[in-house]
Design a protein around this motif. Structure first.
Motif, PDB file in Angstrom:
ATOM      1  N   TYR A  83      12.887   0.698   5.831  1.00 15.28           N
ATOM      2  CA  TYR A  83      11.611   1.646   6.268  1.00 15.28           C
ATOM      3  C   TYR A  83      12.080   3.155   5.946  1.00 15.28           C
ATOM      4  O   TYR A  83      11.035   3.914   5.517  1.00 15.28           O
ATOM      5  N   TRP A  84      13.039   3.353   6.230  1.00 14.67           N
ATOM      6  CA  TRP A  84      13.537   4.926   6.037  1.00 14.67           C
ATOM      7  C   TRP A  84      13.555   5.242   4.428  1.00 14.67           C
ATOM      8  O   TRP A  84      12.914   6.244   4.187  1.00 14.67           O
ATOM      9  N   VAL A 142       1.861  19.641   1.182  1.00 14.41           N
ATOM     10  CA  VAL A 142       1.830  18.340   0.916  1.00 14.41           C
ATOM     11  C   VAL A 142       0.461  17.622   1.525  1.00 14.41           C
ATOM     12  O   VAL A 142      -0.030  17.948   2.656  1.00 14.41           O
ATOM     13  N   VAL A 151       3.204   8.856  -6.103  1.00 10.64           N
ATOM     14  CA  VAL A 151       3.753  10.225  -5.594  1.00 10.64           C
ATOM     15  C   VAL A 151       5.327  10.594  -6.365  1.00 10.64           C
ATOM     16  O   VAL A 151       5.352  11.757  -7.038  1.00 10.64           O
ATOM     17  N   ALA A 173       7.397  14.262  -2.681  1.00  9.94           N
ATOM     18  CA  ALA A 173       6.139  14.955  -2.292  1.00  9.94           C
ATOM     19  C   ALA A 173       6.344  16.505  -2.047  1.00  9.94           C
ATOM     20  O   ALA A 173       5.784  17.338  -2.888  1.00  9.94           O
ATOM     21  N   VAL A 174       7.286  16.952  -1.206  1.00 10.07           N
ATOM     22  CA  VAL A 174       7.822  18.172  -0.994  1.00 10.07           C
ATOM     23  C   VAL A 174       8.018  18.778  -2.218  1.00 10.07           C
ATOM     24  O   VAL A 174       7.638  19.841  -2.708  1.00 10.07           O
ATOM     25  N   GLY A 190      11.134   3.061  10.716  1.00  7.56           N
ATOM     26  CA  GLY A 190      12.615   2.735  10.704  1.00  7.56           C
ATOM     27  C   GLY A 190      13.301   3.293  11.642  1.00  7.56           C
ATOM     28  O   GLY A 190      14.094   2.687  12.412  1.00  7.56           O
ATOM     29  N   THR A 221       0.889  -1.293  -0.071  1.00  5.29           N
ATOM     30  CA  THR A 221       0.076  -0.139   0.167  1.00  5.29           C
ATOM     31  C   THR A 221       0.902   1.293   0.104  1.00  5.29           C
ATOM     32  O   THR A 221       0.795   2.067  -0.967  1.00  5.29           O
ATOM     33  N   LEU A 222       1.867   1.310   0.742  1.00  2.54           N
ATOM     34  CA  LEU A 222       2.655   2.562   1.075  1.00  2.54           C
ATOM     35  C   LEU A 222       3.763   2.558  -0.334  1.00  2.54           C
ATOM     36  O   LEU A 222       3.613   3.650  -0.885  1.00  2.54           O
ATOM     37  N   PRO A 247      11.939   4.189   1.633  1.00  5.40           N
ATOM     38  CA  PRO A 247      10.684   4.519   1.025  1.00  5.40           C
ATOM     39  C   PRO A 247       9.901   5.781   1.708  1.00  5.40           C
ATOM     40  O   PRO A 247       9.385   6.624   1.009  1.00  5.40           O
ATOM     41  N   GLY A 248      10.202   5.746   3.103  1.00  6.95           N
ATOM     42  CA  GLY A 248       9.473   6.712   3.754  1.00  6.95           C
ATOM     43  C   GLY A 248      10.072   8.135   3.084  1.00  6.95           C
ATOM     44  O   GLY A 248       9.438   9.168   2.899  1.00  6.95           O
ATOM     45  N   LEU A 249      11.369   8.225   3.423  1.00  4.59           N
ATOM     46  CA  LEU A 249      12.068   9.453   2.955  1.00  4.59           C
ATOM     47  C   LEU A 249      11.741   9.941   1.667  1.00  4.59           C
ATOM     48  O   LEU A 249      11.460  11.252   1.235  1.00  4.59           O
ATOM     49  N   PHE A 302      12.955   0.926  14.724  1.00  3.82           N
ATOM     50  CA  PHE A 302      13.884  -0.331  14.486  1.00  3.82           C
ATOM     51  C   PHE A 302      15.530  -0.001  14.776  1.00  3.82           C
ATOM     52  O   PHE A 302      16.012  -0.567  15.432  1.00  3.82           O
ATOM     53  N   GLY A 360       4.076   8.721   4.677  1.00  2.00           N
ATOM     54  CA  GLY A 360       5.566   8.568   4.546  1.00  2.00           C
ATOM     55  C   GLY A 360       6.006   8.632   5.943  1.00  2.00           C
ATOM     56  O   GLY A 360       7.163   7.944   6.244  1.00  2.00           O
ATOM     57  N   VAL A 377       1.658   4.176  -3.262  1.00  2.00           N
ATOM     58  CA  VAL A 377       1.443   5.527  -2.941  1.00  2.00           C
ATOM     59  C   VAL A 377       2.902   6.112  -3.208  1.00  2.00           C
ATOM     60  O   VAL A 377       2.865   7.130  -3.979  1.00  2.00           O
ATOM     61  N   THR A 389       9.424   9.076  -0.267  1.00  2.00           N
ATOM     62  CA  THR A 389       7.936   9.717  -0.576  1.00  2.00           C
ATOM     63  C   THR A 389       7.797  11.255  -0.152  1.00  2.00           C
ATOM     64  O   THR A 389       7.330  12.046  -0.584  1.00  2.00           O
ATOM     65  N   LEU A 390       8.243  11.307   1.135  1.00  2.00           N
ATOM     66  CA  LEU A 390       8.084  12.766   1.654  1.00  2.00           C
ATOM     67  C   LEU A 390       9.011  13.743   1.025  1.00  2.00           C
ATOM     68  O   LEU A 390       8.311  14.975   0.638  1.00  2.00           O
ATOM     69  N   GLN A 408      18.485  -2.772   8.529  1.00  2.00           N
ATOM     70  CA  GLN A 408      17.170  -3.188   8.049  1.00  2.00           C
ATOM     71  C   GLN A 408      16.092  -1.749   8.198  1.00  2.00           C
ATOM     72  O   GLN A 408      15.358  -1.565   7.777  1.00  2.00           O
ATOM     73  N   ALA A 409      16.714  -0.895   9.321  1.00  2.00           N
ATOM     74  CA  ALA A 409      15.976   0.331   9.531  1.00  2.00           C
ATOM     75  C   ALA A 409      15.756   1.021   8.167  1.00  2.00           C
ATOM     76  O   ALA A 409      14.789   1.765   7.853  1.00  2.00           O
ATOM     77  N   ALA A 451       6.512   5.262   7.818  1.00  2.00           N
ATOM     78  CA  ALA A 451       7.506   4.657   7.511  1.00  2.00           C
ATOM     79  C   ALA A 451       8.965   5.039   8.134  1.00  2.00           C
ATOM     80  O   ALA A 451       9.719   4.413   8.661  1.00  2.00           O
ATOM     81  N   VAL A 452       9.005   6.429   7.992  1.00  2.00           N
ATOM     82  CA  VAL A 452      10.117   6.888   8.549  1.00  2.00           C
ATOM     83  C   VAL A 452      10.203   6.485  10.117  1.00  2.00           C
ATOM     84  O   VAL A 452      11.277   6.283  10.579  1.00  2.00           O
TER      85      VAL A 452
END
Lengths: 852, 357
Positions: free
Chosen positions: A822-823, B139, A781, A833-834, B154, A773-774, A825-827, B157, B147, A777, A829-830, A818-819, B150-151
């Protein structure tokens, strides 16, 4: 004082003047239209004859636009009939009215900002007439070149200036060769030159016996172009006249229903109530659409701002309220106010009455009392605690004082009429005891009775010592109310009228003559670089950037770790990217239609678990695949139905679907189980060279979707719905159906993603699916789709999905923990988007501002 | 100044007549919290009938702490929804609070109070960042919080290095014990929800938050610092998630790294059941709190009937959709009836506002 009824004697249509013309092409009979218990049109009868220019005049809100909405099939009348070309319009359908030969140019053009001019014309006049979407650009260019406005048919409408948009709307209407053409306030946006061009065109049309309805509140213009004039006031026809039979003064008095001196309170400059102190002084103020503006307003004085619409007046008055960025000097009572801050302006005593009452003036769901004290909360509270009783008492007092018609202070303001809503806004304004009162179109959409009250309130505020600035497009209003009027052209104050010069005719003359040449936007400037710029503004530029990043990242990683470009890794990368390609495309489809689908991830898990009961040793492959397909389409149908039929927020629908699917696959298999038949899994993971077959299929599907998006009606209509849903509806696109299908197609595209994931994990387990899902998106984005719909490309999805998969893939090569899984894709995306939000904003600023 | 009714000859007062029972229905289903309060009372009344013994002291005491945590978290979600957002970073926020409150004392020797402050303030700061991205950088809230989630995961973790730590004993004891027979978690929840309700309903700040939520543009026209208020809302939401996360970590003693996952949809469901519209504006934190109690008791009831957790997910989704559907359908039905009545005999009013002129 004159009895207003004197003016209500109608001239019978069909008297001597009408004989020059042909039969009635547009006939409205006994039209009644009521909005939530309020009558907007009362028994209106209007006949428009072939070959005549028939003007419909009246104040803002007299019912002109409502009447034309009925005529064009956009509104269903409560009673009465519409005949176009002698055929009765049975149902209220814009498409049907168009087919019968009615063309309409609306004040607010029904254009889809994210589509090109050519696509807009194709949607507007019908695909067949333009010779299919493929030929739309050439056809549209030919139609537009007649106007010499430098409009390129392949530019996006959002990149056009307001007057260019208007010309596109006119060209669209004319291309239909209508029997009757309705022009709703056509000159609001045009300069004198363009007005003359328009008049020549209108005359030409009339000469070829087209019936033209010309709606305007600009009386001098109407006198110039019209053969006959019908006056509308408060939803009633007040008479139809030959144009040369009445003079301007008579028309004005018919329009406002009485003589001018009974409508407007005496001016401050005449009564001697204007102070000597400069309450508001503006010096050298610059903004996005105005330059070097300087003027002063004294306490007790009312100053008007006028000009052809879009010449910076609106931006100027908003800048004074701190709602637009500006630079320069603004001082209230001698104290400097920093520009660009609404809070600073409010602190200095500047109060703004907006033109867009519903959007900006009132808080619709709140009560009348809450609306009245919204600006002066400290006055009704103690120690920060709002006292409800004070709020109601203050409201009751204001309601009485301004004679607001409301059942109670607790009534929601949304159930009041426009005029009474405006009085509430003014009550709130007066409570704040403004030092400077800025009012933009204060009487728009207000009935004649409330209008008179509002004039009194504004003058009263000035008499109480406020400096009042009024922006109005209504010359009569400015004439009656203002001590001085400033005319703006191209963002500069070009003339000032004082005393006896403040007349409607003088205002109109000054506005029109000073606006002979308008600056054109880039379309006809700088032919060089146009292609590059258009590409940069297009939907595909993000794809190129993403592809470059993809290659660059690959090269960098390969430099440190040569095995990165090994066959095994590349195959793995491409195989892992395949489900992402499909899920990204699925999300893109929904987002293009301004929807959203959070349930794509768990849907994959649900389908895999479903498959794990059938696509196993001894199971039935086809039954398994069939069930998966049913599950996918079923999910899409439920999502689509809930969103479109029952108007539920797509986020809520798909979030609930997310939980339900997750619950379902967990109920089916609480732990992984059901080994997927290995023969099937291997077949799905087959490859040609190092490229997996499924990835090739995914790429081909995306390319096909991209072609469909650009070249088919489905694609144009999907983007149209996402771009501007109300305009799409007015243009006859079946909005709900389009959106419903987008959810079904979305879920259908999840099916192949689930099949691939099934082969990859080889066991019935839904959990790995949630992260998709993430990921979907993120892909959308990154691909640069406007998350509000209308824009985006599947090529962008292709590049974004590959990049995202690569980013997830490189972590082990770079020795990241492994962190980072997550970081990253999150970063990404953000950040994306910005960046896109900033890019869009800087690029869209000028056109958006102009449109507002 | 004289009014001009005599000149125009028609009064300008479209007073809509309302059908009382329909209005009552509408009130119950949208806002004001009456609906959810009635439903909660009904649910508790029916509980002993459906599952005998489900209102005993033991089941109640095991249910209330979870209801308390959900109420605090949902209060935060209410603030975001009021600003026309939807906070999908709830799981990450809870996990961050838990990892800070448990990991800092265990691995870095922080005193408990400092760890608790960090656990609450950390998500608060992240909330401000969310608000900054939504307001200044424009945004879409959904994308920001998705987003950010997820950050945060991480970060959790990274901070925990893959293994969860145990909550300090004092925190665990506090979360488990009761004062005057009432679980401490519940007392904290009532305190937080009560303060939040007071602030949002009665204080000037709250009225302005409502104004911004109803219409940003109208609030800006009044001179309200829209961006600042929105950021405050996101920041306070973060503090709520932090408080909820710390309490939850204390209660379960050894919180799983991603313990927040199961709170996302319930928090949204509680907001919706509490009558706050997802289109923002009018919100009731207190009603959200009651809805949290309702949802948790409903789950407890299902559990006592032997439903597994998977079925609970489905049930929650079904409840959410049913309520939203009912809220959408009933006003539409009564509107249609009202329109029919208006068409047959309309009062002679003079509104032009709706004519789109």
């Amino acid at each position: 004082m004159t009895n207003p009824d004197l003016f209500d004697v109608p001239t019978l249509p069909g008297s001597n003047g009408a004989s020059r013309f042909g039969p009635a092409v547009l006939a409205l009979d006994g039209i009644v239209k009521t909005f939530t218990g309020v009558r907007a049109l009362t028994d209106v009868t209007l006949k428009v004859l072939a070959g005549e220019v028939h003007a419909l005049v009246g104040e803002n809100g007299a019912g002109k636009s409502t009447l034309m909405a009925v005529a064009s099939g956009a509104l269903m009348p409560d009673a009465g009939t519409v005949h176009i070309g002698g055929v009765r319009l049975e149902s209220s359908s814009p498409g049907e009215a168009r087919r019968l030969g009615l063309g309409i140019v609306r004040q607010d053009p029904a254009l889809l900002p994210d589509l090109t001019v050519a696509e807009n014309m194709a949607v507007g006049v019908g695909y067949r007439r333009v010779g299919g979407l493929g030929r739309a650009a050439a056809w549209s260019q030919k139609e537009l070149d007649k106007w010499e406005m430098g409009i390129d048919a392949r530019t996006r409408v959002s990149d056009l200036s307001v007057e260019q948009r208007f010309i596109v709307e006119i060209a669209k209407a004319l291309a239909l060769e209508p029997k009757v053409l309705i022009l709703d306030e056509p000159t609001e946006h045009l300069s004198l030159d363009e007005v003359q061009k328009l008049f020549r065109t209108v005359r030409g049309l009339a000469a070829r016996s087209t019936a033209v309805v010309y709606i305007s509140h600009r009386i001098p213009e109407v006198k110039q172009i019209a053969d006959r004039i019908t006056v509308l006031r408060d939803g009633l026809v007040r008479g139809t006249f030959d144009a040369d039979e009445v003079d301007e003064q008579q028309i004005i008095e018919l329009v406002i229903g009485r003589t001018l001196d009974t409508v407007f309170p005496p001016k401050g400059s005449a009564a001697g109530t204007v102070g000597t102190e400069d309450r508001l002084s503006v010096s050298g103020l610059d903004g996005t659409d105005f330059h070097n503006v300087s003027f002063t307003v004294k306490a007790g004085e009312i100053v008007g701002l006028a000009g052809v619409q879009g010449n910076g007046q609106a931006q100027l008055i908003r800048a004074l309220a701190g709602l637009e960025p500006a630079a320069g000097g603004i001082a209230v009572a001698g104290r400097t106010v920093p520009p660009g801050s609404n809070a600073a302006a409010a602190r200095a005593g500047v109060v703004y009455v907006p033109a867009d009452r519903h959007g900006e003036g009132v808080f619709l769901p709140l009560s009348v009392a809450e609306n009245i004290s919204a600006k002066t909360l400290p006055g009704v509270s103690r120690g920060g605690l709002v006292r409800e009783r004070r709020v109601l008492a203050v409201a009751a007092d204001q309601i009485r004082r301004l004679s607001v018609k409301t059942p109670s202070p607790r009534t929601p303001i949304s159930s009041l009429s426009g005029g009474n809503q405006q009085k509430v806004v003014l009550a709130r304004t007066l409570l704040a005891e403004p030092a400077v009162l800025l009012a933009e179109e204060p009487t728009q959409g207000v009935d004649a009775g409330a209008r008179v009250d509002i004039y009194g309130i504004l003058r009263g505020a000035a008499d109480a010592g406020a400096a009042v600035v009024i922006l109005s497009s209504d010359g009569v209003e400015l004439e009656g109310l203002c001590d001085r009027v400033l005319i703006l052209s191209r963002g500069e104050v070009v003339s000032e009228l004082t005393g006896g010069d403040v007349t409607e005719a003088a205002i109109a003359r000054a506005a029109l003559t000073s606006t002979t040449v308008r600056e054109r936007t880039d379309a006809d400037k700088a032919a060089r670089g146009v292609k590059l710029r258009r590409w940069l503004r297009g939907d595909s530029s993000p794809a190129a950037v993403l592809a470059a990043m993809f290659l660059l990242l690959g090269v960098v990683v390969a430099a440190t770790s040569p095995s990165y470009f090994g066959a095994f890794n590349l195959n793995n990368l491409l195989l892992m990217a395949a489900p992402l390609l499909f899920v990204g495309a699925a999300q893109q489809v929904v987002v293009l239609g301004s929807g959203f689908d959070l349930s794509v991830g768990p849907l994959m898990g649900f389908l895999v678990v479903l498959a794990s009961f059938w696509i196993v040793d001894g199971g039935n492959l086809y039954l398994g695949l069939g069930l998966m397909a049913v599950g996918a389409v079923g999910t899409g149908v439920i999502n689509g139905l809930l969103v479109t039929r029952f108007n539920i927020n797509p986020v809520v629908v798909t979030l609930a679907m997310y939980m339900a699917l997750q619950g379902t696959y967990l109920a089916l298999r609480s732990t992984p189980g059901g080994i997927i038949f290995s023969g099937v899994a291997e077949q799905i993971q087959a490859r040609i060279g190092i490229v997996p077959v499924v990835t090739i299929v995914a790429v081909l599907v995306l390319l096909a979707l991209e072609v469909a998006l650009r070249r088919t009606r489905w694609g144009v209509e999907l983007r149209a719905v996402g771009s501007r849903i109300d305009a799409a509806g007015r243009l006859g696109i079946r909005v709900k159906r389009t959106q419903f299908l987008s959810y079904v197609l979305c879920s259908a595209l999840v099916l192949p993603a689930a099949v691939i994931m099934m082969a990859q994990i080889g066991i019935g387990d839904g959990r790995p699916s949630l992260s998709y899902t993430l990921a979907s998106v993120t892909v959308v984005v990154l691909a640069g789709a406007s998350i509000f719909g209308g824009r985006g490309s599947f090529i962008g999805v292709l590049a974004a999905a590959l990049l995202v998969q690569q980013v997830l893939n490189v972590s082990p090569f770079l020795g990241l923990s492994q962190a980072w899984s997550y970081w990253l894709p999150g970063l990404i995306t953000l950040t994306a988007a910005v960046l896109y939000a900033q890019f869009r904003r800087s690029r869209g600023t000028s056109s958006v501002r102009k449109a507002s | 100044m004289t009014t001009t009714k005599d000149l125009i000859g028609r009064p300008a007062a479209p007073v809509q007549d309302r059908d009382r029972p329909e209005a009552a229905w509408r009130r119950m289903l949208s806002g004001s919290g009456t609906g959810i309060a009635v439903a909660t009372v009904l649910l508790f009344a029916l509980s002993p009938i459906i599952a005998p013994g489900s209102l005993g002291a033991a089941p109640l005491l095991s249910m209330l702490p979870f209801a308390a945590v959900l109420a605090i978290i949902a209060a935060g979600q209410t603030l975001v929804v009021q600003q026309r957002g939807l906070d999908l970073s709830v799981p990450g926020m809870i996990a961050l609070a838990a990892v800070l409150a448990t990991g800092l004392p265990q691995s870095h020797g922080w005193p408990l109070w400092a760890a608790v402050v960090a656990g609450v303030a950390g998500p608060g700061l992240v909330g401000l960042v969310n608000g900054l991205l939504v307001t200044v950088f424009r945004v879409m809230p959904l994308v920001v919080t998705l987003g950010m989630n997820a950050v945060l995961l991480g970060t959790v973790f990274f901070l925990a290095d893959g293994t969860p730590s145990g909550a300090p004993d004092a925190l665990n004891r506090f979360a488990l014990s009761r004062t005057f027979g009432i679980p401490n978690t519940l007392l904290i929840a009532v305190g937080i929800v009560g303060i939040a309700a007071l602030v949002t309903q009665r204080l000037i700040v709250g009225r302005r938050l409502t104004a911004v939520g109803v219409s940003e543009r109208a609030a800006a026209a009044l001179g309200v610092r829209v961006n600042a208020y929105k950021m405050v809302a996101y920041g306070f939401a973060g503090l709520c998630y932090g408080a909820g996360g710390v309490l939850l970590a204390g209660y379960v003693k050894t919180p799983a790294l991603f313990l927040g996952e199961s709170y996302l949809l319930p928090s949204v469901a509680a907001v919706v059941l509490g009558g706050t519209a997802l289109t923002g504006g009018l919100a009731s934190v207190a009603a959200t709190g009651v809805a949290a109690l309702f949802l948790t008791q409903l789950g407890q009831l299902f559990r006592s009937m032997g439903w597994q957790d998977a079925m609970q997910l489905i049930a929650q989704a079904a409840v959410l959709i049913t309520v939203v559907l009912a809220r959408e359908m009933l006003p539409a039905l009564s509107r249609r009836r009202a329109a029919r009545r208006a068409a047959s005999g309309a009062p002679d009013g003079v509104d032009r506002g709706a004519s789109g002129a």
